[in-house]
Structure formats: C-alpha cells, structure tokens
Design a protein around this motif. Structure first.
Motif: not given
Length: 490
Positions: A194-204, A253-266
């Motif tokens: 219902h609320r999918p994350l956006r595709v981060d083509l720039r990150g890819v 930070a903007r929409d939570g849809s980064a291709v690699l969620p770097l916060s996980l590496f904390r």
C-alpha cells in the motif's frame, strides 16, 4: 480469498525460479574452460562471464524488490522471468565472448527483478508463524542448486547435445523458463504494498558506476601490465562511493527509500554480518573457479570430471544443513566461526592431496576434505542471516535482508575477480603442472584469507540471547503486516 493449496503452489513456482537463478551461477563454472576454447576468450574476459552476472544482480536487487512492491509482484516477476529466459537464449547463441558477457549482464538484471518477488510474496501470502518451513526450504534449495549445477553442467558440456557443447547449459533454461512463466500467470496471485518505497535509480547508477570503476582495473590490470593510469578509475571509483554515500544519507532522510539504508551499518553486529557474508562468498569463488580450471586445463579432466570433484563439497553442504540446524540455538555466532575453520581446513587439505597426487589426482581422492568444507559452508550459512539480523529492529528486517543479499553477490563478484587475477598472474603462459599448482596454491591462500576475515568478524556478531529475543519477537507478530497488503488466508 486465496486457498492454502493455491498459496503453496504459488510459492513453489517462485521458489523454482529462484532455483534457476542459483543453478545458473554454479552451472557455468565447469563450462568456462570450454567457453574459453570455443570463443578464443582471454582468462580475464572469462572472469566477466561470471562477475558480470553477479554484479548486475547485486546492484539491481533492491530496486527489483521495490518495483514489485509498486507495480505488483506477479507482474514484475513475469517480466523478470521472461527476460531471464530470453537472455538465456542470447547467451546460448552468443557468437563472441563479448556478446556472451553482455547477455550475462542482461540476464543478471532480469534475475534481480525476478528473485526478490519470492520473499516479498511469501510475506504477503503467509502469516509470520507459517513462514519458517518455507525459509528452511529456501535454504535447502540453495544446497540442491550447489549439487546440481556442477554435475548438470559437466553432463551437458560432455554430452555435446546436437553439437551445441557449452551452449546447452543456457538452452536448458528456455523450456523451463517458459513453463515457469505460464504457471506463474495461472497460479501466482498479484500482491503489492500500500505504501511502497520509491525506486532510487540515482543510487543504483552511482553504485554501479563506482563498482565498475573499482572492478575493471582489478580484472584487466594484469593483461594491461598494471599501467599507472589505472589509478584514475580507482580514484574515480572512490570518489563515486563518497558521492553515493552522501546521496544515500540524503535520500534516506528525505523519504526512507535509499537503495542502501546506511543507518543499518550503525549496528555493529549487522555490519559484522555483512562483512562475514561477503568474505564467505568471495572465498568460496576464490577456491572453486581456479580449482575447476586446474582440473580441466592442467590435469585434462572433462567438465563432468571437474563437476564430480565438487560433488563431495555440495553433498557436504546438504549434510551440514542437518547438522547445523539443531546447533544454532546452542552455539549461535560460534557456529559461524567453526564453519569458517572447517571450510579453510577442507580447502588446505584438498590442496595438499592435489599436490601429493599430481597428475594421478582423481575425483575420489579429496572426498573427505571436500565434505568437511561443505559442512563448514552450511555451518556458516544456516545461522548467519538470523544472527546478523538479531540486533536489527523487526521493522527493518526486510531492508537488512536485501543489504545482506546485495553484499553477498558483491563479495562473490570480487572473489571471482581476485582469484582469477591471482591464478593467471602466477600461471603466466605456462600450463605446466608445477606452475599451475603454484597458481592454484596462490588462489587457495586468497580463499583462506577471506575465511580468516569471516571467522574474525563472526566473533562480533550478536550473541545467542539476541537471536532468541528476536525469534520471540517474530513469533509474537502473528498478525499480517499491513505494509505487505496480504491477499488473505484460508
């Protein structure tokens, strides 16, 4: 309302498609020497036949999952499976190795669209307490693919069906892929978020460019004579990684849809799991690919003979599943450490037998060490995901699993590149037994170093209490996740 039988059939179809992807990675290994001879390909180009697929799969994997969330998992799966099948046909008909590499990259991209729909659909169609048996079946499928790939590849190459030689390993995907597409259209229900994350083509794109800038000098440097200008793409790759990191922080930070969620590496435990996963996959390829080349080109074994030498490793990995599963609650992360030690011991022991036997080496000579290495593989793989995710919040488990899989493929690609470079650098132009053995020994050293890294980082993984706490949290989550838009249970 989707019936229980309908759900099981749907997941079985998606699981078989994942098996096709896993088989495609292992089946091509024993065929590489034949491909090199037939297409007059250099050893570095042959490395791209494997690495190109793995890299394309890795960088597009998260995007493939998000496309399914947005546009419908069944629809995206059908596109991925159809493209995977057509790309297999392109591989089979490739007139040159350059065309073959391009087709393999395309195939990896379609696999990245196809494969993520399995876990996403599983979470939509089954309640949390129903998923555990399916996770075990997915793990077992990996072991079956590890057994079937080298053997089937060896049989098909040696059989030379219709004079096709190595091309038959890709042609076999055509009727199977067609059947998967037809069955999926009939039996797989459509689901989406219902609320999918956006595709981060720039990150890819940034990640793809950075990886290529770093990989090309590694793979091509030996052939080019390691010129000084190779440092320019390396520097560009480093700069792109910095830009990619900044982009991911901003996008998350903007929409939570980064291709690699770097916060996980904390999370230190999760970071250790990522390194362990990548080092394991790199080490396995650093051993198996040079081993196959040595057996076929130095000892003159057939593709089937080379595949039979990997059979004990594959069977050991399947047997290791039975051994490892009951030990996970007792040993936790230490089972990963033990597994790395078993794999390293098995590889070194195998090398010692190969060196002692020389030209007399036969398929059954290294059964025991290869069985030990295979058991070690399962001792790592079975607990690793659960242990690595133990300290990750349940809400982030999906993203964390995607990151682990991405680094698994990147690690495998780097392992292929490093091992092939080391092997052929030591070998030079002399396929003499002594020089080829030295090249194999150097590759085994690379594999053992990787397993040493995996063993050390495994000690930083979360402990048994964290794993138990996470399992209890998952068991309490008996209600379907609304983010997954379940289609209902019967």
């Amino acid at each position: 309302m989707v019936t229980a039988a309908h759900r099981r059939i749907a997941i079985a179809i998606l699981l078989f498609a994942t098996f096709m992807d896993l088989l495609d990675v292992t089946i091509v290994q024993v065929a590489l020497p034949s491909i090199g001879v037939d297409l007059q390909a250099s050893d570095t180009t042959l490395g791209w036949v494997v690495s190109g697929y793995l890299l394309a799969f890795a960088v597009a994997l998260v995007t493939g999952g998000r496309l399914g969330d947005i546009f419908g998992r069944k629809r995206v799966f059908l596109i991925g499976a159809s493209g995977f099948t057509l790309a297999s046909g392109l591989c089979a008909g490739a007139p040159t190795v350059e065309v073959l590499v391009a087709a393999r990259v395309l195939k990896g991209l379609f696999a990245a669209i196809m494969v993520p729909q399995l876990l996403a659909s599983l979470q939509s169609l089954f309640a949390p307490e129903e998923r555990t048996p399916w996770y075990g079946l997915i793990g077992a499928t990996t072991g079956v693919a590890a057994v079937a790939g080298p053997l089937l590849g060896g049989v098909l190459v040696d059989a030379d069906l219709w004079g096709m030689g190595w091309r038959s390993i890709f042609l076999i995907n055509l009727p199977i892929g067609l059947a998967v597409v037809v069955l999926a259209r009939l039996f797989v229900p459509e689901t989406r978020s219902h609320r999918p994350l956006r595709v981060d083509l720039r990150g890819v794109m940034l990640l793809s460019a950075a990886v290529l800038c770093l990989m090309v000098p590694l793979v091509e440097g030996r052939v080019l004579g390691w010129p000084a200008w190779l440092w320019f793409p390396v520097a560009a790759g480093g700069a792109l990684l910095i830009v990619f990191t900044l982009h991911c922080w901003r996008r998350q930070a903007r929409d939570g849809s980064a291709v690699l969620p770097l916060s996980l590496f904390r999370n230190r435990g999760f970071s250790a799991g990522v390194i362990t996963q990548a080092a394991l996959q790199g080490s396995m390829n650093a051993f198996t690919l040079p081993f196959v080349f040595y057996l076929q080109l130095a000892l003159g074994l057939s593709a089937l003979g080379a595949g039979l030498n990997l059979l004990a490793f594959s069977l050991g990995s399947m047997a290791g599943i039975v051994v490892a599963v009951p030990l996970v609650p007792r040993l936790g992360k230490y089972l990963v450490t033990i597994g790395a030690a078993f794999m390293g011991t098995g590889f070194v022991w195998t090398l010692q037998i190969v060196a002692a036997e020389g030209q007399s080496f036969v398929a059954g000579a290294a059964v025991l060490p290869m069985l030990l290495a295979g058991i070690g593989l399962s001792a790592i793989v079975i607990p690793l995901v659960d242990v690595a995710l133990a300290a990750v919040p349940v809400d982030d488990a999906g993203a964390a699993s995607g990151v682990l899989t991405t680094f698994q493929q990147l690690g495998a690609a780097i392992g292929v590149a490093v091992s092939m470079t080391v092997f052929f650098t030591v070998l030079g132009d002399q396929w003499t037994g002594e020089r080829a053995l030295d090249a194999l020994m150097a590759s085994v050293v690379v594999a053992v170093i990787g397993l040493g890294i995996a063993a050390v980082t495994s000690l930083i993984l979360p402990g048994i209490r964290a794993v138990r706490a996470r399992k209890e949290s998952m068991q309490r989550a008996t209600e379907p996740d609304p983010e997954r838009d379940p289609v209902g249970w019967a």
